[in-house]
Every structure is written in C-alpha cells, then in structure tokens.
Motif scaffolding. Structure first.
Motif, PDB file in Angstrom:
ATOM      1  N   ALA A  45       0.817  -1.217   0.000  1.00 18.98           N
ATOM      2  CA  ALA A  45       0.000   0.000   0.000  1.00 18.98           C
ATOM      3  C   ALA A  45       0.849   1.265   0.000  1.00 18.98           C
ATOM      4  CB  ALA A  45      -0.938  -0.011   1.206  1.00 18.98           C
ATOM      5  N   SER A  46       1.993   1.229   0.661  1.00 13.83           N
ATOM      6  CA  SER A  46       2.833   2.418   0.771  1.00 13.83           C
ATOM      7  C   SER A  46       3.415   2.854  -0.567  1.00 13.83           C
ATOM      8  CB  SER A  46       3.972   2.167   1.768  1.00 13.83           C
ATOM      9  OG  SER A  46       4.754   1.058   1.356  1.00 13.83           O
ATOM     10  N   CYS A  70      -4.060  -4.939  -3.693  1.00 15.00           N
ATOM     11  CA  CYS A  70      -3.465  -4.854  -2.356  1.00 15.00           C
ATOM     12  C   CYS A  70      -4.261  -5.804  -1.460  1.00 15.00           C
ATOM     13  CB  CYS A  70      -3.523  -3.440  -1.794  1.00 15.00           C
ATOM     14  SG  CYS A  70      -2.596  -2.216  -2.750  1.00 15.00           S
ATOM     15  N   PHE A  77       2.489  -4.947   5.589  1.00 12.55           N
ATOM     16  CA  PHE A  77       2.311  -3.800   4.700  1.00 12.55           C
ATOM     17  C   PHE A  77       0.831  -3.518   4.437  1.00 12.55           C
ATOM     18  CE2 PHE A  77       6.593  -5.283   3.551  1.00 12.55           C
ATOM     19  CZ  PHE A  77       7.291  -4.104   3.706  1.00 12.55           C
ATOM     20  N   ALA A  79      -1.609  -3.451   6.446  1.00 15.64           N
ATOM     21  CA  ALA A  79      -2.212  -2.603   7.470  1.00 15.64           C
ATOM     22  C   ALA A  79      -2.135  -1.125   7.100  1.00 15.64           C
ATOM     23  CB  ALA A  79      -1.534  -2.852   8.813  1.00 15.64           C
ATOM     24  N   ASP A  80      -1.240  -0.767   6.177  1.00 19.72           N
ATOM     25  CA  ASP A  80      -1.081   0.632   5.776  1.00 19.72           C
ATOM     26  C   ASP A  80      -2.120   1.069   4.748  1.00 19.72           C
ATOM     27  OD1 ASP A  80       1.197   0.651   7.361  1.00 19.72           O
ATOM     28  OD2 ASP A  80       2.513   0.116   5.677  1.00 19.72           O
ATOM     29  N   GLU A  82      -5.534   1.358   4.497  1.00 18.62           N
ATOM     30  CA  GLU A  82      -6.570   2.337   4.835  1.00 18.62           C
ATOM     31  C   GLU A  82      -5.980   3.713   5.069  1.00 18.62           C
ATOM     32  OE1 GLU A  82     -10.167   1.009   7.067  1.00 18.62           O
ATOM     33  OE2 GLU A  82      -8.872  -0.647   7.648  1.00 18.62           O
ATOM     34  N   GLY A  83      -4.833   3.771   5.740  1.00 17.06           N
ATOM     35  CA  GLY A  83      -4.183   5.063   5.948  1.00 17.06           C
ATOM     36  C   GLY A  83      -3.745   5.685   4.634  1.00 17.06           C
ATOM     37  N   GLU A  84      -3.252   4.864   3.723  1.00 16.39           N
ATOM     38  CA  GLU A  84      -2.834   5.354   2.415  1.00 16.39           C
ATOM     39  C   GLU A  84      -4.028   5.886   1.625  1.00 16.39           C
ATOM     40  OE1 GLU A  84      -0.031   6.214  -0.576  1.00 16.39           O
ATOM     41  OE2 GLU A  84       0.254   5.560   1.502  1.00 16.39           O
ATOM     42  N   GLU A  87      -4.978   9.240   2.905  1.00 12.89           N
ATOM     43  CA  GLU A  87      -4.049  10.267   2.436  1.00 12.89           C
ATOM     44  C   GLU A  87      -4.346  10.656   0.994  1.00 12.89           C
ATOM     45  OE1 GLU A  87       0.740  10.824   1.630  1.00 12.89           O
ATOM     46  OE2 GLU A  87       0.051   9.318   3.083  1.00 12.89           O
TER      47      GLU A  87
END
Length: 316
Positions: A45-46, A70, A77, A79-80, A82-84, A87
């Motif tokens: 995701a990052s 994803c 990785f 877990a990132d 939803e945050g991504e 953003e």
C-alpha cells in the motif's frame, strides 16, 4: 488543490482491488487488463503514491488507467492500506475500491482444490481459521468499499462480465478487442480468423488499368468498390449480421475476435470492405484495430507498374 492523476475526471482512473484470498482477484486482474488498465498485483500500500507519481510523470496525456491489487499477502504492509487511502483522499486523488468476497465454505473448498496455503495461516492453523482472521482484518475495508462482488456462485466469465459492467467507460463491449484485417486468398488463407468474409463476388478494380496500381485505401478504388449497388446491398446485410453476432460474443465473455475480409490479391476490395467494417464496429462502441495483411505485396505491384524514367543522355 488536488493532484492531476490519470482519469481524475472519473474514479475509474485508479482502482484498488482487494478482498478475501480465493475470491477471484487474479481473474479480476485479467478483466482489468482486457479493459486497457495498467495492472500491478500484490503491491504494498505504501507504494501506491509512488506509482501514481511515476504514471503522472510518464504519461503526458494523463489517460492511463491503473488497477492495483493490495491484499493480505502483504501482511504487515497491508495494514497501511486504509491510511494510504485516507491520504489519497486528502490530496484529492480520485479512486475506487473493489472488494471481492465469497462465502467461507466456498473459500475453503477453493483452497483445498488449489492445495495452496492461505496467506494468514500460521503454523498449526486450519484454512477456516486463516479465513476468519482475514475477514476480521478486512472488516472495515469491506464496509467502506465502493463496490463489493460476491463470487460464491460466479463463474470466471461472469465475474469478468460484472467487472466490465462496473468499470468499462464504453459498456461491456470495451472488453472485447476486435481485429479486422484484409487479406488475399492467393497469398494464403486466414487461418487465425474467427470470422472470414469472402468478397471476391464484388466487381474487381484490378481490371481497370487506372485502378490496378492503387489500393483500397485510395479514394478512386474505394469509390469504385463502395458505390456499387452490389456493395451497398452487401454492406447492409453484412453490418446487420455483425450487429447480431457481436453482442453474443460479448455475452459469452470472448476477449479477442479476429475478422478477416478476403479478396483475390488483398489489395482492392478486401481493403475497402475491411475499413468499412472497422468503422461500423467503432460506431457501435467496440475496441477495433484495422490492418491489411497483404498490402505490402501490393506496393511491389504498384512499383512494377510505374514507368521507369529514361536514362539521361551524357553530355558531350
């Protein structure tokens, strides 16, 4: 102000494919590839932002559509994700999340049939326990997904059809890539075609000395072929036939279709009719490419018929 991302006028420009392992993500990727998306599987995701930056920098027309998978295979990785996505939303990047799901018993059966290990199965865990852990991990993501497709009762062809319905900008027909090409029977049959149309019954421009060196791409030959009563009657019925069979190919999930139009040499009649066929299918919303298999051979004929300039006399 939001970034200019490919397809920013529609959220279809960036599609995030996620969901339960065994629910059909690989088949979904194939469907998006058929729709012309640039696809990446198992992307951390990052790296989504990096991918968008590269795509934006390299595509000056900003028309490329992206589809990325994803999923839980990324484990830490993942877990990132939803945050991504949060953003991206804050930056004004438009996207669409597709979540693929299936009933637990179906997922268990698919994993047993494939004999693959579930990505969340730790040592000593059963497939069912791995599925349970994955479902808990994906709960909030599924709740916020734009589209959810349950593949429990879907065949691969049906899943592709459903994706085309949701994401094709020109309807389901965009998923069928059509190639129309002309050829000459004297240079060999069209062995790779799904449909072959023989137009040798039409009057042949070859017997007109002024048209012989030209091709079906030249206006005089095109007019000779297209504006005859025989051709007008034929095209009316030919287009009617295509209008009947083409939707059937789409419904059956066919991804590629080759239509060959042949005449004697592949230079005059077949070229003009192939061009007309491609134009008709394009007006119906199909993705069409038109080519002429034996036209290069016609160029040699054209050159052979051109007068050879007389040698210059040497000056005394």
């Amino acid at each position: 102000m939001g970034e200019t991302i490919v397809g920013a006028d529609e959220r279809n420009g960036l599609v995030i494919i996620t969901g339960m392992s065994g629910a059909g993500r690989t088949e979904a990727m194939h469907a998006f590839e058929d729709l012309g998306y640039f696809c990446i599987d198992n992307l951390p995701a990052s790296l989504i932002s990096n991918l968008l930056a590269v795509a934006t920098a390299s595509d000056t027309d900003k028309t490329r559509r992206l589809a990325v998978v994803c999923d839980a295979r990324n484990k830490a990785f993942f877990a990132d994700l939803e945050g991504e996505l949060d953003e991206l939303r804050e930056r004004g990047v438009k996207y669409r999340v597709l979540f693929l799901d299936a009933d637990d018993d179906k997922l268990v059966a698919r994993y047993k049939a494939s004999r693959r290990r579930h990505p969340l199965c730790e040592e000593g865990m059963t497939i069912a326990q791995g599925i349970e852990a994955e479902r808990a991990l994906l709960f909030s993501l599924r709740s916020g997904a734009d589209d959810v497709i349950n593949t429990t009762e879907l065949l691969p062809m049906q899943l592709r059809s459903r994706i085309r319905e949701l994401f094709s900008t020109n309807g389901e027909r965009e998923g069928l890539a059509v190639t129309v090409y002309s050829f000459g029977f004297k240079h060999g049959a069209a062995d790779d075609a799904d449909i072959v149309m023989d137009v040798r019954f039409l009057p042949n421009p070859y017997y007109d000395p002024t048209l012989r060196p030209l091709t079906g791409l030249d206006a005089p030959v095109r007019d000779f072929v297209m504006f005859r009563d025989e051709t007008v009657d034929f095209l009316d019925k030919w287009k009617g036939l295509l209008d009947v069979v083409m939707p059937g190919y789409v419904k059956e999930g066919k991804q590629q279709l080759a239509i060959a139009v042949g005449c004697t040499g592949g230079q005059h009649r077949s070229v003009a009719i192939a061009e007309a066929t491609g134009d008709h299918l394009k007006t119906k919303g199909y993705r069409v490419s038109v080519s002429h298999r034996d036209l290069a051979l016609a160029e040699s004929v054209k050159s052979a018929l051109e007068p050879v300039p007389a040698p210059k006399k040497k000056e005394a």
